[in-house]
Design a protein around this motif. Structure first.
Motif, mmCIF file in Angstrom:
data_model
loop_
_atom_site.group_PDB
_atom_site.id
_atom_site.type_symbol
_atom_site.label_atom_id
_atom_site.label_comp_id
_atom_site.label_asym_id
_atom_site.label_seq_id
_atom_site.Cartn_x
_atom_site.Cartn_y
_atom_site.Cartn_z
ATOM 1 N N VAL A 1 0.868 -1.251 -0.131
ATOM 2 C CA VAL A 1 -0.053 0.074 0.056
ATOM 3 C C VAL A 1 0.862 1.212 0.155
ATOM 4 C CG1 VAL A 1 -1.596 1.392 1.489
ATOM 5 C CG2 VAL A 1 -1.923 -1.119 0.951
ATOM 6 N N GLN A 2 1.948 1.295 0.758
ATOM 7 C CA GLN A 2 3.032 2.405 0.911
ATOM 8 C C GLN A 2 3.334 2.722 -0.442
ATOM 9 O OE1 GLN A 2 5.522 1.523 4.191
ATOM 10 N NE2 GLN A 2 4.050 2.499 5.663
ATOM 11 N N SER A 3 3.937 1.666 -1.122
ATOM 12 C CA SER A 3 4.581 1.914 -2.532
ATOM 13 C C SER A 3 3.724 2.563 -3.654
ATOM 14 C CB SER A 3 5.281 0.692 -2.880
ATOM 15 O OG SER A 3 4.420 -0.337 -3.198
ATOM 16 N N HIS A 4 2.525 2.193 -3.489
ATOM 17 C CA HIS A 4 1.484 2.444 -4.400
ATOM 18 C C HIS A 4 0.783 3.827 -4.190
ATOM 19 C CE1 HIS A 4 0.694 -0.962 -7.240
ATOM 20 N NE2 HIS A 4 1.127 -1.907 -5.981
ATOM 21 N N ALA A 5 0.825 4.056 -2.934
ATOM 22 C CA ALA A 5 0.367 5.345 -2.408
ATOM 23 C C ALA A 5 1.502 6.493 -2.831
ATOM 24 C CB ALA A 5 0.236 5.269 -0.920
ATOM 25 N N ALA A 6 2.757 6.036 -2.774
ATOM 26 C CA ALA A 6 3.661 6.920 -2.734
ATOM 27 C C ALA A 6 3.631 7.381 -4.403
ATOM 28 C CB ALA A 6 5.083 6.582 -2.776
ATOM 29 N N TYR A 7 3.437 6.444 -5.329
ATOM 30 C CA TYR A 7 3.402 6.334 -6.905
ATOM 31 C C TYR A 7 2.107 7.306 -7.139
ATOM 32 C CZ TYR A 7 2.543 5.607 -11.828
ATOM 33 O OH TYR A 7 2.473 5.567 -13.052
ATOM 34 N N LEU A 8 1.048 7.118 -6.616
ATOM 35 C CA LEU A 8 -0.265 7.834 -6.658
ATOM 36 C C LEU A 8 -0.148 9.223 -6.199
ATOM 37 C CD1 LEU A 8 -2.743 5.041 -5.770
ATOM 38 C CD2 LEU A 8 -2.450 5.950 -8.201
ATOM 39 N N SER A 9 0.625 9.471 -5.175
ATOM 40 C CA SER A 9 0.768 10.813 -4.697
ATOM 41 C C SER A 9 1.445 11.777 -5.536
ATOM 42 C CB SER A 9 1.293 11.070 -3.271
ATOM 43 O OG SER A 9 0.505 10.180 -2.099
ATOM 44 N N LYS A 10 2.485 11.075 -6.451
ATOM 45 C CA LYS A 10 3.274 11.726 -7.313
ATOM 46 C C LYS A 10 2.787 11.801 -8.623
ATOM 47 C CE LYS A 10 7.652 10.557 -5.176
ATOM 48 N NZ LYS A 10 8.842 9.920 -5.118
ATOM 49 N N ASN A 11 1.613 11.099 -8.930
ATOM 50 C CA ASN A 11 0.824 10.951 -10.038
ATOM 51 C C ASN A 11 -0.496 11.258 -9.865
ATOM 52 O OD1 ASN A 11 3.017 10.274 -12.238
ATOM 53 N ND2 ASN A 11 3.441 8.683 -10.496
ATOM 54 N N PRO A 12 -0.978 12.744 -9.577
ATOM 55 C CA PRO A 12 -2.454 12.969 -9.231
ATOM 56 C C PRO A 12 -3.595 12.677 -10.332
ATOM 57 C CG PRO A 12 -1.087 14.985 -9.393
ATOM 58 C CD PRO A 12 0.049 13.710 -9.608
ATOM 59 N N ALA A 13 -3.009 12.518 -11.421
ATOM 60 C CA ALA A 13 -4.060 12.330 -12.582
ATOM 61 C C ALA A 13 -4.237 10.718 -12.508
ATOM 62 C CB ALA A 13 -3.474 12.928 -13.808
ATOM 63 N N GLN A 14 -3.421 9.922 -12.112
ATOM 64 C CA GLN A 14 -3.720 8.598 -12.089
ATOM 65 C C GLN A 14 -4.853 8.184 -11.215
ATOM 66 O OE1 GLN A 14 -1.802 5.941 -13.970
ATOM 67 N NE2 GLN A 14 -3.723 4.962 -13.755
ATOM 68 N N LYS A 15 -5.881 7.047 -11.718
ATOM 69 C CA LYS A 15 -6.760 6.586 -11.001
ATOM 70 C C LYS A 15 -6.697 5.151 -10.736
ATOM 71 C CE LYS A 15 -10.007 10.227 -12.413
ATOM 72 N NZ LYS A 15 -10.079 11.029 -11.211
ATOM 73 N N ILE A 16 -7.256 4.453 -9.813
ATOM 74 C CA ILE A 16 -7.108 3.118 -9.447
ATOM 75 C C ILE A 16 -8.407 2.910 -9.186
ATOM 76 C CG2 ILE A 16 -4.604 3.162 -8.776
ATOM 77 C CD1 ILE A 16 -5.460 2.845 -5.696
ATOM 78 N N THR A 17 -8.600 1.351 -9.073
ATOM 79 C CA THR A 17 -9.663 0.714 -8.556
ATOM 80 C C THR A 17 -9.288 -0.384 -7.570
ATOM 81 O OG1 THR A 17 -11.290 0.869 -10.332
ATOM 82 C CG2 THR A 17 -11.877 -0.628 -9.092
ATOM 83 N N ILE A 18 -9.812 -0.422 -6.383
ATOM 84 C CA ILE A 18 -9.473 -1.397 -5.548
ATOM 85 C C ILE A 18 -10.585 -2.283 -5.309
ATOM 86 C CG2 ILE A 18 -8.848 -1.959 -3.061
ATOM 87 C CD1 ILE A 18 -7.806 1.014 -2.904
ATOM 88 N N GLU A 19 -10.384 -3.668 -5.762
ATOM 89 C CA GLU A 19 -11.424 -4.922 -5.865
ATOM 90 C C GLU A 19 -11.067 -5.560 -4.875
ATOM 91 O OE1 GLU A 19 -10.763 -6.491 -9.609
ATOM 92 O OE2 GLU A 19 -11.612 -4.933 -10.666
ATOM 93 N N GLY A 20 -12.095 -5.886 -3.784
ATOM 94 C CA GLY A 20 -12.179 -6.398 -2.678
ATOM 95 C C GLY A 20 -12.480 -7.976 -3.096
#
Length: 167
Positions: free
Chosen positions: A78-97
């Motif tokens: 989660v931390q590695s993906h969060a760091a990437y997403l914070s630096k790329n604010p236009a990038q969107k994700i879907t989290i599938e439970g």
């Protein structure tokens, strides 16, 4: 509802109280993330889609039976993906439970949603904008492992991180 609130609060407290790496480690991590991002950009492949990059390799956060609290290895992902997403604010994700086949369909859908929400909450605590994240629960409907063993079930108790419209 009370349990979700307490879990969310507990997650926030854990994130705030977690021991932080040294400044040099943070600098090294930022340099590595920047290098990965730059090398991927020069190849016109985003870091999350580059099979050589850890963001593309580690997309699933695993959970214990009937749980939706992040485990230590899941926190790293989660931390590695969060760091990437914070630096790329236009990038969107879907989290599938997801959930294993144990339990009723309704229970597994609710558990999958709680798992997706736990990952979302952790990411927002780490600075990702809520608008970048969508959550969905598949319950037991999308297993990655078949079989009726603990080994198979443990692979199905997860939240998958999918970038920009991936299936």
């Amino acid at each position: 509802m009370k349990r979700i609130l307490i879990s969310t609060l507990f997650l926030g407290i854990l994130a705030g109280c977690a021991s932080s790496p040294s400044m040099d480690a943070n600098k090294d991590a930022g340099t590595a993330a920047s290098a990965n991002s730059n090398s991927s950009q020069s190849n016109s492949i985003p870091a999350h889609a580059d099979p050589k990059n850890a963001l593309a390799q580690k997309r699933s956060v695993y959970f214990a039976l009937d749980e939706y609290a992040l485990q230590d290895d899941g926190k790293d992902i989660v931390q590695s993906h969060a760091a990437y997403l914070s630096k790329n604010p236009a990038q969107k994700i879907t989290i599938e439970g997801n959930a294993d086949e144990q339990g009723s369909r309704e229970y597994n859908l609710a558990l999958g949603q709680k798992r997706a929400h736990a990952v979302r909450t952790a990411m927002t605590v780490l600075g990702v904008k809520e608008a970048q994240i969508e959550t969905i629960s598949w319950g037991e409907e999308r297993p990655v492992a078949t079989g009726h063993t603990e080994e198979a079930w443990s692979k199905n108790r997860r939240a998958d991180i999918k970038y920009g419209g991936e299936k």
